[in-house]
Write an enzyme that holds these catalytic residues in place. Structure first.
Site, PDB file in Angstrom:
ATOM      1  CB  CYS A  34      -1.053  -0.063   1.160  1.00  0.00           C
ATOM      2  SG  CYS A  34      -1.782  -1.287   1.494  1.00  0.00           S
ATOM      3  CG  ASP A  35       2.735   5.076  -1.338  1.00  0.00           C
ATOM      4  OD1 ASP A  35       3.902   5.055  -0.565  1.00  0.00           O
ATOM      5  OD2 ASP A  35       2.676   6.086  -1.884  1.00  0.00           O
ATOM      6  CB  SER A  36      -1.782   6.919   1.337  1.00  0.00           C
ATOM      7  OG  SER A  36      -2.510   5.739   1.367  1.00  0.00           O
TER       8      SER A  36
END
Length: 213
Positions: free
Chosen positions: A75-77
């Site tokens: 995941c990355d945001s």
């Protein structure tokens, strides 16, 4: 089958546990700046999806050895905000000064939290399928007073999270609302993850912890 979370984020872990999944946590250690440098003028969605894929790929070998039948989730945001030259994406502030500057730009306005996910299906220790995608959620920011912002920055929380705010911590006091998926703002979009799991042939219900009969 196990879900392997390629992230050190306690917020992502908490979301998954609250949703019935007890993941194995393996920190990727990916150099995000180095990955971003390999991309040519990516869109915000392309950037976060590429970073998520890099994190998942970094732990696949170790995960396969320990859990040959598993799904690895990266995941990355980042927060997309209006800048002087158009839309700009910002990650973790890293310093009080940078976090204060970012809050000065978003207070009383909106931003888009862009979350990228990557899923790798392991079968018998071998990569059998992969899927990736992104989700956007509009965040409507409040206007903390100078004293409130000073107190928030002093907690240290906004320094280490995408966009310099949280929805599930101290920052939640200063978020008026979200338009879209709240779990995505916290760090892992449950609806997007469910769709990506389906693309690699996994039903999310098969990852839920057993319930007492």
């Amino acid at each position: 089958m196990r879900l392997v979370l390629a992230s050190a984020s306690p917020a992502r872990l908490a979301v998954l546990r609250a949703a019935g999944v007890d993941p194995v946590v393996v920190v990727s250690g990916v150099d995000e700046d180095a990955v971003a440098a390999t991309l040519t003028d990516p869109t915000p969605d392309e950037l976060v999806t590429a970073l998520a894929a890099a994190k998942a790929a970094a732990v696949v070998a170790g995960a396969a050895a320990e859990h040959p039948d598993a799904v690895v989730v990266g995941c990355d945001s980042m927060l997309a905000v209006d800048g002087p030259d158009g839309t700009e994406v910002v990650g973790k502030p890293g310093s009080v000064e940078r976090a204060r500057e970012r809050w000065g730009r978003v207070a009383g306005r909106t931003g888009q939290l862009v979350t990228g996910h990557a899923v790798v299906r392991l079968r018998d220790g071998v990569v059998a399928a992969e899927a990736g995608g992104s989700e956007r959620t509009v965040v409507r920011f409040g206007e903390p007073t100078d004293a409130e912002l000073d107190a928030y920055l002093a907690t240290g929380e906004p320094l280490a999270v995408a966009g310099g705010f949280t929805l599930d911590g101290y920052g939640g006091w200063f978020v008026e609302g979200v338009d879209g998926d709240p779990s995505s703002v916290i760090g892992i979009s449950l609806p997007l993850t469910r769709r990506l799991l389906a693309q690699v042939g996994v039903s999310v219900v098969d990852l839920w912890r057993p319930t007492a009969s």
